[in-house]
Scaffold this motif. Structure first.
Motif, PDB file in Angstrom:
ATOM      1  N   PRO A  12       0.816  -1.220   0.000  1.00 18.83           N
ATOM      2  CA  PRO A  12       0.000   0.000   0.000  1.00 18.83           C
ATOM      3  C   PRO A  12       0.850   1.271   0.000  1.00 18.83           C
ATOM      4  N   VAL A  13       2.034   1.212   0.617  1.00 16.31           N
ATOM      5  CA  VAL A  13       2.940   2.368   0.591  1.00 16.31           C
ATOM      6  C   VAL A  13       3.431   2.587  -0.837  1.00 16.31           C
ATOM      7  N   PHE A  14       3.845   1.509  -1.494  1.00 20.04           N
ATOM      8  CA  PHE A  14       4.281   1.596  -2.889  1.00 20.04           C
ATOM      9  C   PHE A  14       3.175   2.197  -3.759  1.00 20.04           C
ATOM     10  N   ASP A  15       1.929   1.715  -3.575  1.00 19.42           N
ATOM     11  CA  ASP A  15       0.815   2.201  -4.391  1.00 19.42           C
ATOM     12  C   ASP A  15       0.536   3.675  -4.114  1.00 19.42           C
ATOM     13  N   ALA A  16       0.641   4.095  -2.862  1.00 23.95           N
ATOM     14  CA  ALA A  16       0.387   5.495  -2.515  1.00 23.95           C
ATOM     15  C   ALA A  16       1.435   6.414  -3.128  1.00 23.95           C
ATOM     16  N   ALA A  26       2.116  10.777   0.070  1.00 27.67           N
ATOM     17  CA  ALA A  26       1.796   9.380   0.376  1.00 27.67           C
ATOM     18  C   ALA A  26       1.609   9.199   1.879  1.00 27.67           C
ATOM     19  N   ALA A  27       2.488   9.839   2.673  1.00 24.96           N
ATOM     20  CA  ALA A  27       2.368   9.756   4.130  1.00 24.96           C
ATOM     21  C   ALA A  27       1.044  10.336   4.593  1.00 24.96           C
ATOM     22  N   ARG A  28       0.662  11.458   4.000  1.00 26.14           N
ATOM     23  CA  ARG A  28      -0.602  12.092   4.363  1.00 26.14           C
ATOM     24  C   ARG A  28      -1.780  11.177   3.976  1.00 26.14           C
ATOM     25  N   PRO A  35       8.929   9.866   7.753  1.00 25.56           N
ATOM     26  CA  PRO A  35      10.002   8.900   8.018  1.00 25.56           C
ATOM     27  C   PRO A  35       9.514   7.448   7.930  1.00 25.56           C
ATOM     28  N   ALA A  36       8.257   7.198   8.357  1.00 28.44           N
ATOM     29  CA  ALA A  36       7.719   5.834   8.288  1.00 28.44           C
ATOM     30  C   ALA A  36       7.575   5.393   6.833  1.00 28.44           C
ATOM     31  N   VAL A  37       7.121   6.305   5.967  1.00 26.06           N
ATOM     32  CA  VAL A  37       6.987   5.977   4.548  1.00 26.06           C
ATOM     33  C   VAL A  37       8.358   5.756   3.928  1.00 26.06           C
ATOM     34  N   SER A  38       9.324   6.599   4.271  1.00 27.52           N
ATOM     35  CA  SER A  38      10.694   6.451   3.748  1.00 27.52           C
ATOM     36  C   SER A  38      11.289   5.111   4.176  1.00 27.52           C
ATOM     37  N   HIS A  39      11.031   4.738   5.426  1.00 27.15           N
ATOM     38  CA  HIS A  39      11.550   3.462   5.938  1.00 27.15           C
ATOM     39  C   HIS A  39      10.903   2.293   5.211  1.00 27.15           C
ATOM     40  N   ARG A  45      12.606  -1.658  -1.336  1.00 27.40           N
ATOM     41  CA  ARG A  45      13.726  -1.627  -2.276  1.00 27.40           C
ATOM     42  C   ARG A  45      14.691  -2.780  -2.002  1.00 27.40           C
ATOM     43  N   GLU A  46      14.921  -3.034  -0.699  1.00 28.73           N
ATOM     44  CA  GLU A  46      15.835  -4.115  -0.331  1.00 28.73           C
ATOM     45  C   GLU A  46      15.273  -5.470  -0.733  1.00 28.73           C
TER      46      GLU A  46
END
Length: 312
Positions: A12-16, A26-28, A35-39, A45-46
């Motif tokens: 869901p983070v990727f899709d946002a 996306a965070a909003r 920072p949570a979205v970046s993490h 990615r890993e």
């Protein structure tokens, strides 16, 4: 790629990020901190061994691999969101359903319920099928709770609070006799004539009394059983060829004797009313699928009873 090793919450983070083009947006959208979205993006990615997005100005641009992944993730999330909606919001579409309904029912009620029910299903829900099973009365609540049956039709029974029910049929006992019975004819069956006759008792049990025998025993009376058999159809046919009498519920008697030259007469004693109830589990109370089945059963039986009253 083994999905069990990936946190599916990352998609869901990727899709946002795809939809908004921004980590902040996306965070909003997800009600998370940036920072949570970046993490989350770093972890994804890993796992996928691809940068997924590259920054161009203020926008995050998908990589070629991410563009291939975008429609796959979107379809998966859309399907999941549709699948986890509440049953009430999903509804039930009988025209396209291939549902198999299991109904606990004894054979005495099958001929009253199934013809009209299946006629409706064949016309309006051709993919739906029905299977009837016999449930032991002591097992009624467990069968409903465990989902082994969707509904049960049986006599009025004491039930647990978790079991819902409504009266389906209010019936009474009648006496079935051949139209040209030498002692009865078209008149009423007098008690002395009833007691002097030989009777057919229908029961699935090897021994024990019928409902009519309990009514007689309250008056200190007893009748002669000449035949004990398991099915009312056979019993009605025996009556049509002999001077024996058969006592059975009136509504089923009207159905079962349509093809026989028999008459129905009032039971010579004032007998208790016979109730048949429709039972379902409280967890299915608001389930649209179960509601549809219950409504069809109720409407079918009511229509059948109205037709029987009209032709009586």
């Amino acid at each position: 790629m083994n999905l069990s090793k990936i946190d599916l919450n990352l998609f869901p983070v990727f899709d946002a990020i795809v939809q908004t083009g921004s980590l902040t947006a996306a965070a909003r959208e997800l009600h998370l901190s940036q920072p949570a979205v970046s993490h989350a993006l770093a972890r994804l990615r890993e796992h996928l061994d691809d940068p997924l997005f590259v920054r161009q100005g203020r926008r995050m641009i998908p990589t070629p691999y991410a563009r291939q992944l975008m429609p796959v993730v979107r379809r998966a999330l859309t399907s999941l969101q549709a699948g986890i909606k509440s049953p009430q919001s999903l509804g039930f579409v009988p025209e396209t359903s291939d549902r198999v309904f299991t109904i606990g029912m004894r054979d005495i009620l099958e001929s009253l319920t199934l013809p009209g029910l299946m006629a409706h299903i064949r016309q309006h829900a051709p993919g739906v099928s029905v299977q009837c099973v016999q449930i032991e009365r002591a097992d009624l609540a467990d069968a409903l709770r465990q989902g082994r049956v969707d509904a049960i039709i049986d006599i009025a029974l004491p039930v647990a609070p978790e079991v819902q029910h409504t009266r389906l049929v209010l019936d009474r006992l009648v006496v079935v006799a051949h139209r040209d019975h030498p002692l009865i004819g078209a008149g009423p069956v007098h008690l002395d004539t009833y007691l002097a006759a030989s009777h057919v008792l229908v029961s699935a049990r090897k021994q024990g009394l019928g409902i009519e025998d309990h009514e007689l025993s309250r008056q200190g009376l007893r009748r002669q059983i000449g035949l004990r058999c398991r099915h009312y159809f056979a019993a009605c046919r025996v009556v049509s060829m002999t001077d024996m009498l058969l006592t059975m519920p009136e509504q089923y008697a009207r159905v079962a004797n349509r093809q026989f030259d028999n008459r129905l007469h009032p039971f010579p004693l004032i007998s208790a009313q016979l109730d048949a109830h429709l039972y379902w589990h409280s967890s299915a109370e608001d389930d649209p699928t179960n509601q549809w089945l219950r409504q069809r059963i109720l409407q079918t039986v009511q229509g059948e009873l109205a037709q029987l009253e009209h032709t009586a």
